[in-house]
Design a protein around this motif. Structure first.
Motif, PDB file in Angstrom:
ATOM      1  N   PRO A  51      63.739  28.001 -36.631  1.00 54.11           N
ATOM      2  CA  PRO A  51      65.149  27.856 -36.150  1.00 54.11           C
ATOM      3  C   PRO A  51      65.720  29.343 -35.988  1.00 54.11           C
ATOM      4  N   GLN A  54      63.900  30.677 -32.899  1.00 53.28           N
ATOM      5  CA  GLN A  54      64.880  30.063 -31.640  1.00 53.28           C
ATOM      6  C   GLN A  54      65.934  30.750 -31.194  1.00 53.28           C
ATOM      7  N   LYS A  55      66.852  30.981 -32.161  1.00 52.95           N
ATOM      8  CA  LYS A  55      68.149  31.914 -32.116  1.00 52.95           C
ATOM      9  C   LYS A  55      67.763  33.313 -31.611  1.00 52.95           C
ATOM     10  N   LEU A  57      65.405  34.144 -29.657  1.00 51.70           N
ATOM     11  CA  LEU A  57      64.827  34.068 -28.496  1.00 51.70           C
ATOM     12  C   LEU A  57      65.888  33.917 -27.620  1.00 51.70           C
ATOM     13  N   LEU A  58      66.912  32.977 -28.110  1.00 51.64           N
ATOM     14  CA  LEU A  58      68.127  32.682 -27.224  1.00 51.64           C
ATOM     15  C   LEU A  58      69.007  33.909 -26.980  1.00 51.64           C
TER      16      LEU A  58
ATOM     17  N   ARG B   4      68.753  34.971 -19.362  1.00 50.21           N
ATOM     18  CA  ARG B   4      67.446  34.300 -20.301  1.00 50.21           C
ATOM     19  C   ARG B   4      67.757  33.075 -20.886  1.00 50.21           C
ATOM     20  N   ASP B   5      69.095  33.116 -21.473  1.00 47.44           N
ATOM     21  CA  ASP B   5      69.415  31.870 -22.330  1.00 47.44           C
ATOM     22  C   ASP B   5      69.466  30.814 -21.199  1.00 47.44           C
ATOM     23  N   LEU B   8      65.883  29.666 -20.733  1.00 46.51           N
ATOM     24  CA  LEU B   8      65.270  28.808 -21.959  1.00 46.51           C
ATOM     25  C   LEU B   8      65.584  27.536 -21.814  1.00 46.51           C
ATOM     26  N   ARG B   9      67.233  27.500 -21.577  1.00 42.91           N
ATOM     27  CA  ARG B   9      67.619  26.011 -21.808  1.00 42.91           C
ATOM     28  C   ARG B   9      67.048  25.122 -20.781  1.00 42.91           C
ATOM     29  N   GLN B  69      69.203  24.708 -32.199  1.00 41.81           N
ATOM     30  CA  GLN B  69      69.338  26.075 -32.039  1.00 41.81           C
ATOM     31  C   GLN B  69      69.241  26.268 -30.440  1.00 41.81           C
ATOM     32  N   ARG B  70      68.013  25.515 -29.703  1.00 43.80           N
ATOM     33  CA  ARG B  70      67.917  25.509 -28.289  1.00 43.80           C
ATOM     34  C   ARG B  70      69.283  25.119 -27.642  1.00 43.80           C
TER      35      ARG B  70
END
Lengths: 109, 881
Positions: A51, A54-55, A57-58, B4-5, B8-9, B69-70
């Motif tokens: 997790p 993932q954070k 990455l975001l 990027r966000d 990804l989403r 998280q995503r």
């Protein structure tokens, strides 16, 4: 549901960034490295690594890319981005400032 | 959120499988590697795997946290809900199909109406600023709103007054044959096209030169419809000629598609008003005294009231023979907003509102049905929901899942509703066109197109109805105590029962309303279909003779036609009469008069009760009359009428008389015969009371002929023959058609009402049936216990029936009261006055019948579940629980 990793909050992200600063690595590798570097002193529940990744990455601090592991399996590896590098500096500075402050407080009290 | 966000989403959203696979692979890799490491260290493989897993924690949980998280959890949830919904429908395909079909029917009927409203409201061809148009009318005293303004008045009004920026005059509704084809023409002054501000799509519109009085040019401007019908959309139509009454007219322009002037039905073409003589030969040479419709755009700042005042002043100064008449002329002039028959959006909405309510009631019943079904299912799912609540799912989350299910249903139903509405519309149009007698008009009705607005409306209505039918059960289903549910105590709460009863009540209420409406219409329709017009319609045909120079030749053709066995003269038209007054002593009695020849009674099959009919020698002006049975009774209650005399006067001033209507002068007449009553039109109840003699040689008379054989076939041959004599021949109409046409509109209205009523009843019964069946199934244990304890089957039946008696009763009372209230309101409107001769709103039999039908239907719906309850084997019922 945040889990208690035995780490101060936010430290895990900093550790990951720090490890990735030496080169791209997959998740398992990161977990191993944390274990080694801290000489098992820091117990990181390995599951909470993902997790956190993932954070990161975001936030754009790390980038995921497909690589082949040493055993020949394809696996996702994470690489630090320039933004991640900057963030690592910020967090390192923050952390040492806080550590100093806490040490000061503990000694003077 | 940076790029990027978003990427990804988006990836997680658009390629959820890929993202899921990546995640799964990654986590599996981790565990595998850990296990291998432990094996390398000498651990047994099985122990190593367990150890690796223990170290890692729950893989699904970690995966969940990663998804969180995503930030796509919301969508993930929705997708999961959706999958869950699809699965739950697959589990109960029949129930789901019922729900979809019920809502689809409801949505479909509402969408039909909306499609119609859509074509009205959002028509793109409307005349700009149509609300600025005002019509001028001078009502004739003693007539039903007939205007008496002439073309000369129009010229004077345009010259001498300043209320309009500009105005136009028109004579509309002239049907004639052009090159042998029935076409409709509207004659207009050249100013018409300037006023409507719509440019022709080809060629030009009319110019002032075309419409010069006593001259002008024989030119026409086609409507899109006329261009299509007569010229098959030939692009080289400009400059072509058509023969109107033997006179060649040149096509100078074509108006754009959809332009209909200020009325819903466009004429086939427009021609200059100055050319009236070519279209109405009997008005040739007196065009300026032709009665016209006048309308124009009011000058900015001039209100309807001030325009009225100005025009009254103008009318009072107009040349008229006496001061009294001048005052009368001024008093009866009026200025009214003129929009033709095109309703404004607000009016269209008002017009459609009652229909929407009626159609919407079907949707409401459907929603109540579905809500009840879901309510039942919600109770059945209490256990599942209870478990989910107790392991920490939030109530909102579960409500959302239930709503997702319903929304999915609604969207499927919206698609179904679209199909239903298209089928219904196409069917209705084919049906209506099939009913329309083709010999009066070439009827071409297009199925209104469904555009994006209809689609939007359907989706919105589907979502709204979802909210209506799904929210209550969803809330109800989640309002439970998880602990008790887990212990297996299904909550037999009073609340679902109350909700269910309310829904049953609503259903019965809505169907009572619809059914009472339908019964009223049905009974009125039946009464009206038994309406006896009092004359033969099966084999008679009316032939209008509009062109006086060819009258003799036409009459010879009629006499020579082998199919025509008898003929007579009649005016005015078949169902019209003229107002008149009978003066006997001091009293004046209003009468309806008709000019006929002596053969009329034979041709129309109207028996003479006493006395004789007119002889051929008794023609126009002969001082003899035949009165109808009821008139004879009214005027001479004690006598036999024959030989009585009275003074007959026209009930309107002779001036301002429409040119195409015959006049008669005041004279003393003797009654020579009494005929049976002729009832005339069922709408206006135009019963002729007095028949005066005329002959086919008199101008403006039409011929009524009796045909041997098929009247429609005869009509077509007659047209073929007559066109050779006079290409501008008038209408030739079979009386069957006239009678049928009157019935068509009634039939349409009645059919819609009856269909809605039947649909309402059907949906209500099926809803009640499913609810009661469910309740019986649910109370199996209780019923079994009662019966085991010796309850008689009668008591069980009563138990099942009693379950619904109260809501049915409430629904019935509310529906009946509201229906009566609506009827009272309706009767007080102008529309009510129009339909009151046909539709008897206060019809106790209709009310009673509807109530009986609903009660019977409810008992029928309850009977089967009740029987099932009685047949329950108490022991088995108890064991099964």
């Amino acid at each position: 549901m945040p889990r208690n990793d035995g780490l101060p909050p936010g430290t895990l992200a900093m550790l990951i960034l720090r490890i990735l600063a030496r080169g791209p690595l997959h998740g398992y590798g990161i977990a191993q490295r944390i274990r080694q570097l801290s000489s098992d002193a820091l117990s990181v529940e390995e599951g909470s690594l993902y997790p956190a990744l993932q954070k990161l990455l975001l936030k754009g601090w790390v980038k995921a890319e497909a690589t082949v592991s040493d055993t020949g399996r394809s696996v996702r590896a994470y690489r630090l981005t320039p933004a991640g590098r900057k963030q690592l500096e910020v967090e390192r500075a923050n952390y040492s400032r806080m550590a100093k402050a806490i040490a000061l407080l503990l000694e003077s009290a | 959120m940076d790029l990027r966000d978003v990427k990804l989403r988006a990836r997680a959203l658009l390629a959820p499988r890929q993202a899921e696979r990546d995640l799964r692979d990654e986590l599996a890799f981790h565990v595998d590697r850990e296990a291998r490491k432990l094996i390398d260290e000498g651990m047994a493989p099985a122990t190593a795997r367990a150890r690796a897993h223990a170290r890692f924690g729950s893989v699904p949980l970690v995966a969940d946290e990663c998804r969180d998280q995503r930030g796509t959890a919301f969508v993930d949830d929705a997708l999961r809900d959706l999958r869950c919904a699809v699965r739950s429908f697959a589990h109960a395909p029949l129930a789901s199909a019922t729900v979809v079909a019920t809502i689809a029917i409801g949505l479909g009927v509402v969408a039909v109406l909306f499609t119609f409203l859509n074509t009205f409201l959002f028509r793109t061809d409307r005349v700009p600023d149509v609300e600025q148009f005002y019509a001028v009318e001078r009502l004739q005293p003693g007539t039903d709103g007939q205007s008496s303004l002439t073309r000369a008045d129009f010229e004077s009004l345009r010259r001498d007054t300043s209320v309009f920026t500009d105005a136009y005059a028109a004579v509309s509704g002239i049907d004639l044959r052009v090159d042998g084809r029935a076409m409709a023409v509207t004659l207009v002054t050249a100013s018409f096209f300037d006023l409507v501000r719509v440019r022709p799509s080809m060629g030009r519109a009319l110019t002032a030169a075309d419409d010069a009085p006593n001259g002008g040019n024989p030119v026409i401007v086609l409507s899109d419809k006329g261009w299509h019908r007569r010229f098959d959309r030939d692009p080289d139509v400009i400059g072509r000629t058509v023969l109107v009454g033997g006179v060649p007219f040149t096509v100078v322009g074509v108006m754009p598609e959809g332009f209909r002037g200020l009325v819903v039905g466009a004429p086939d073409f427009w021609a200059p008003l100055a050319q009236l003589g070519a279209f109405r030969p009997n008005q040739r040479g007196r065009e300026s005294s032709a009665v016209v419709e006048i309308a124009g755009r009011l000058k900015p700042g001039v209100s309807g009231d001030s325009a009225r005042a100005q025009l009254r002043a103008w009318s009072a100064n107009a040349p008229a023979s006496t001061a009294e008449r001048r005052a009368a002329a001024a008093a009866t002039i009026d200025v009214l907003p003129h929009r033709g028959t095109v309703p404004r959006p607000m009016e269209a909405v008002m017009l459609f509102a009652p229909l929407f309510i009626a159609f919407g009631l079907i949707l409401l019943i459907g929603c109540a049905n579905v809500a009840n079904l879901l309510l039942a299912r919600g109770v059945a799912r209490q256990r599942e929901i209870g478990i989910r609540l107790s392991i920490g799912a939030s109530r909102g989350r579960i409500v959302r899942q239930l709503m997702t299910e319903s929304l999915l249903l609604a969207l499927v139903a919206a698609a179904g509703g679209y199909v239903v509405s298209r089928l219904a519309l196409t069917g209705a149009v084919v049906w209506v066109v099939g009913m329309m007698p083709a010999d009066i008009w070439d009827v071409s009705l297009n199925v209104p197109a469904a555009d994006w607005r209809v689609a939007l409306f359907l989706v919105a209505a589907a979502v709204a109805s979802t909210a209506l039918f799904a929210l209550l059960p969803a809330l109800q289903a989640t309002r439970i105590d998880p602990v008790r549910t887990l212990r297996g105590e299904l909550v037999r709460d009073a609340r679902p029962g109350r909700a269910r009863n309310a829904l049953i009540g609503v259903q019965v209420f809505a169907s009572a309303l619809l059914l009472i409406g339908a019964s009223i219409f049905l009974r009125s329709g039946m009464a009206s279909s038994q309406y006896d017009q009092g004359f033969r319609t099966a084999d008679t045909v009316m032939i209008e003779l509009v062109n006086e120079p060819t009258r003799t030749a036409m009459l010879q053709a009629i006499a020579a036609d082998a199919a025509i066995t008898q003929y007579a003269a009649v005016r005015p038209g078949m169902l019209d009469t003229l107002p008149g007054l009978a003066t006997i002593g001091q009293g004046k009695t209003p009468l309806r008069c008709k000019f006929v020849s002596g053969d009329y009674f034979g041709v129309m099959g109207v028996p003479m009760l006493r006395g004789r009919t007119f002889t051929p020698a008794e023609r126009d002006g002969a001082p003899v009359v035949i009165v109808s049975e009821s008139t004879a009774r009214a005027l001479w209650p004690n006598g036999n009428a024959i030989g009585e005399t009275f003074r007959l006067e026209p009930d309107r001033p002779s001036e301002g008389q429409p040119e195409d209507q015959p006049a008669f002068s005041s004279h003393l007449v003797t009654v020579i015969g009494v005929s049976r009553d002729v009832t005339g039109s069922r709408f206006t109840g135009n019963k002729p009371g007095v028949f005066m003699p005329t002959s086919l040689d008199a101008p403006d008379t039409a011929a009524m002929v009796r045909i041997a054989g098929d009247p429609d076939l005869a009509r077509r041959t007659l047209i073929e023959h007559f066109i050779k004599i006079d290409p501008n021949l008038g209408r030739i109409v079979t009386m069957r058609t006239v009678a049928r046409l009157e019935k068509v509109f009634l039939t349409i209205a009645f059919s819609i009402a009856v269909a809605l009523g039947a649909l309402a009843l059907l949906l209500t019964v099926s809803g009640l049936f499913s609810v009661l069946s469910y309740l019986v199934a649910q109370r199996t244990k209780e019923i079994g216990l009662r019966m085991a304890l010796g309850a008689p089957s009668r008591a069980v039946t009563r138990l099942v029936l009693a379950q619904t008696a109260r809501p049915v009763l409430y629904g019935l009372v509310a529906g009946t009261v509201l229906a009566a209230a609506l009827a009272t309101v309706l009767l007080s409107t102008p529309f009510g006055a129009f339909i009151s001769p046909i539709v008897h709103v206060a019809d106790p039999v209709a009310y009673l019948a509807s109530v009986v039908i609903i009660v019977a239907a409810c008992v029928a719906a309850a009977a089967l579940p009740a029987t099932r309850a009685v047949r329950l084997d108490p022991m088995r019922a108890l064991r099964e629980e």
